[in-house]
Design a protein around this motif. Structure first.
Motif, PDB file in Angstrom:
ATOM      1  N   VAL A 301       0.871  -1.179   0.000  1.00 31.90           N
ATOM      2  CA  VAL A 301       0.000   0.000   0.000  1.00 31.90           C
ATOM      3  C   VAL A 301       0.904   1.224   0.000  1.00 31.90           C
ATOM      4  CG1 VAL A 301      -1.875   1.247   1.126  1.00 31.90           C
ATOM      5  CG2 VAL A 301      -1.739  -1.261   1.330  1.00 31.90           C
ATOM      6  N   VAL A 302       0.734   2.070  -1.017  1.00 28.13           N
ATOM      7  CA  VAL A 302       1.550   3.275  -1.162  1.00 28.13           C
ATOM      8  C   VAL A 302       0.731   4.471  -0.683  1.00 28.13           C
ATOM      9  CG1 VAL A 302       2.817   4.743  -2.766  1.00 28.13           C
ATOM     10  CG2 VAL A 302       2.749   2.256  -3.122  1.00 28.13           C
ATOM     11  N   PHE A 303       1.238   5.165   0.322  1.00 27.02           N
ATOM     12  CA  PHE A 303       0.526   6.293   0.925  1.00 27.02           C
ATOM     13  C   PHE A 303       1.078   7.604   0.367  1.00 27.02           C
ATOM     14  CE2 PHE A 303       0.228   2.748   3.866  1.00 27.02           C
ATOM     15  CZ  PHE A 303      -1.143   2.717   4.107  1.00 27.02           C
ATOM     16  N   VAL A 338       4.245   1.841   2.426  1.00 31.57           N
ATOM     17  CA  VAL A 338       5.166   2.716   1.700  1.00 31.57           C
ATOM     18  C   VAL A 338       4.753   4.174   1.864  1.00 31.57           C
ATOM     19  CG1 VAL A 338       6.211   3.242  -0.539  1.00 31.57           C
ATOM     20  CG2 VAL A 338       5.474   0.894  -0.027  1.00 31.57           C
ATOM     21  N   THR A 339       5.702   5.019   2.209  1.00 33.30           N
ATOM     22  CA  THR A 339       5.463   6.462   2.149  1.00 33.30           C
ATOM     23  C   THR A 339       6.337   7.053   1.055  1.00 33.30           C
ATOM     24  OG1 THR A 339       7.133   7.048   3.808  1.00 33.30           O
ATOM     25  CG2 THR A 339       4.910   6.555   4.607  1.00 33.30           C
ATOM     26  N   VAL A 340       5.866   8.137   0.445  1.00 34.42           N
ATOM     27  CA  VAL A 340       6.475   8.675  -0.780  1.00 34.42           C
ATOM     28  C   VAL A 340       6.839  10.145  -0.603  1.00 34.42           C
ATOM     29  CG1 VAL A 340       6.038   9.196  -3.215  1.00 34.42           C
ATOM     30  CG2 VAL A 340       5.190   7.070  -2.230  1.00 34.42           C
ATOM     31  N   ALA A 376      -1.950  -1.140  -3.887  1.00 32.13           N
ATOM     32  CA  ALA A 376      -3.021  -0.171  -3.602  1.00 32.13           C
ATOM     33  C   ALA A 376      -2.387   1.198  -3.433  1.00 32.13           C
ATOM     34  CB  ALA A 376      -3.796  -0.568  -2.350  1.00 32.13           C
ATOM     35  N   LEU A 377      -3.094   2.219  -3.849  1.00 35.75           N
ATOM     36  CA  LEU A 377      -2.664   3.604  -3.654  1.00 35.75           C
ATOM     37  C   LEU A 377      -3.649   4.293  -2.726  1.00 35.75           C
ATOM     38  CD1 LEU A 377      -1.716   4.635  -7.310  1.00 35.75           C
ATOM     39  CD2 LEU A 377      -0.193   3.943  -5.474  1.00 35.75           C
TER      40      LEU A 377
END
Length: 503
Positions: A301-303, A338-340, A376-377
């Protein structure tokens, strides 16, 4: 005696102030509603911003020649440009500047930059580039006023009168850059924010807390704020309330912002609502990975944090408690969190930030510990506009898209946004992509309206959308509202997203 000089916005004249002016006069003030020079006749192409600045200067000079009185300059919408231009040249005579549902114009920037409709703004820019600023912009028809600002609270009769009395606007007034020396910057100022336009004191304070350079000056002790529960035309919708606000502003009243670093901890740095394990991050360029204990390729899951956030903000947004909390919670549940890091520093940066997110996602998918086909985003707040490209062309590996307290359509008060970032329009192409929307009950009216618009569009096109409500939650509820309702909403949203990744 206080002297109010009222300057109208686009397409309007002195008549728009009639009710407010009469009330101010009854309260003992002297009032001058400025009639800005309009286009017309053979010389219509000569009317520009300098013409309007001269209109305001002429009124100031007449007042000053008669007696030394406190002058309060009030600029509505476009009117703040000639107000600032005049105040910059007569700063010694101005007691206060009132920004009435207006932006904060900067030196060298034309009023065109504040036109909320991106299509129209582009059209005007192209017209200027093909032969110079010529002609005029036609006055809006009755149903076109929302392109220029929220008509919330304006009665049908008042809208009819506004339309009947509207006049064309010289294009040169929008295309000529405003020139300021800085003299007006030290004058006392008051911002009157209209909730229907999306602005609020809370949001301005958030800009201060985030280190926005423009917002920092708004925390000066001589700057105050008021809010009005209406749209862009308070002189038509709430003239009595506007009158009271103007009188209080002239007396130095209003809410004062708290300078950055003072007062209580800002919303974005408060603790995450759930107790999560202290899972360490693994940094890889613009992404931080929070890995589960389970072996083998795992879904991710990318946050994607919201914004705009000023460049150089510390801590960086991907290290804020909420994104880190969600990522650690994801890892606790057996997926990769995941944090971006992305570069959404201004409303003009959405394309660049979206490219950053897309590159980060590919970096995550290439990691051997990630199942590249189960991603997932999850977007937050102003990042919600970046859902549009994924809704418009969802790749097969994108199993779910989530958005918490999102902005799902551009907010005019923030400024122009690239037309590609309109989730309300993009959702028609989402197909069977599951979408999870976390909606808060105490959202600011303008943002709430974008969410409702998105949900209405989703229903019409048959998109697969699940709504998780937080009835008593506020924007950023996952840090500002440490309640069981908030905790359960986060748990429900996570179960829903992970369920689509593992099901």
């Amino acid at each position: 005696m206080t002297v109010f000089i009222l300057v109208p916005g686009m397409f309007t004249g002195a008549h728009v102030w009639e009710d407010t002016a009469a009330r101010l006069t009854s309260a003992g003030a002297e009032v001058h509603a400025v009639a800005l020079t309009g286009p017309g006749g053979a010389g219509r192409d000569t009317v520009d911003l300098e013409t309007h600045i001269a209109d305001v200067l002429a009124v100031i000079d007449r007042v000053v020649a008669r007696a030394r009185q406190q002058i309060v300059l009030v600029g509505h919408d476009y009117g703040i440009h000639p107000v600032l231009g005049a105040a910059d040249r007569r700063a010694e005579h101005i007691g206060r500047i009132v920004y009435l549902d207006a932006g904060i114009p900067q030196d060298g920037v034309p009023a065109l930059a504040a036109v909320p409709d991106p299509t129209l703004r582009q059209e005007l820019a192209e017209r200027a580039g093909t032969g110079g600023p010529q002609g005029e912009l036609s006055a809006p028809a009755r149903d076109e006023w929302p392109r220029w600002g929220s008509t919330e609270g304006v009665s049908g009769a008042a809208l009819d009168r506004l339309t009947a009395s509207a006049a064309p606007q010289s294009l040169r007034t929008l295309l000529q850059p405003l020139r300021l020396t800085g003299a007006a910057a030290a004058l006392p100022a008051t911002g009157v924010l209209c909730e229907g336009s999306g602005a609020s004191i809370e949001m301005v304070q958030r800009g201060v807390d985030l280190g926005d350079p423009v917002a920092q000056s708004l925390a000066d002790p001589w700057v105050t704020f008021f809010e009005l529960p209406t749209g862009h035309w308070p002189m038509l919708s709430l003239p009595a309330e506007l009158t009271e606000v103007l009188l209080r502003a002239a007396a130095g009243g209003g809410h004062r912002l708290v300078p950055a670093g003072e007062g209580e901890q800002p919303a974005h740095l408060r603790p995450f609502v759930l107790d999560v394990p202290d899972i360490p991050r693994e940094r890889n360029g613009q992404v931080d990975l929070y890995l589960p204990g389970a072996e083998g390729p795992r879904p991710a899951v990318v946050f994607v944090h919201g914004g705009p956030v000023p460049a150089g903000a510390l801590p960086a947004p991907r290290e804020w408690p909420a994104p880190v909390g969600y990522a650690r919670y994801t890892a606790e549940q057996g997926a990769v969190g995941v944090t971006v890091a992305h570069r959404l520093h201004d409303v003009a940066d959405y394309a660049r930030a979206a490219a950053d997110v897309a590159a980060a996602v590919e970096l995550v998918r290439a990691d051997p510990r990630v199942d590249e086909d189960r991603i997932a985003l999850w977007f937050f707040s102003g990042g919600g506009l970046m859902t549009a490209p994924w809704l418009r062309q969802p790749p097969p590996w994108l199993r779910c898209l989530a958005a918490s307290y999102p902005v799902m359509a551009p907010l005019p008060y923030l400024g122009p946004v690239d037309g590609r970032f309109r989730p309300v329009e993009a959702v028609a192409d989402a197909g069977d992509l599951p979408v999870v929307v976390v909606r808060v009950g105490r959202e600011t009216p303008a943002i709430a309206a974008t969410v409702e618009e998105f949900l209405t569009a989703s229903e019409k096109c048959g998109a697969v959308v699940e709504v998780i409500d937080v009835p008593h939650g506020r924007h950023s509820f996952d840090t500002v509202d440490p309640t069981e309702e908030s905790r359960e909403a986060v748990r429900r949203a996570m179960r829903s997203v992970l369920g689509r990744l593992t099901g």
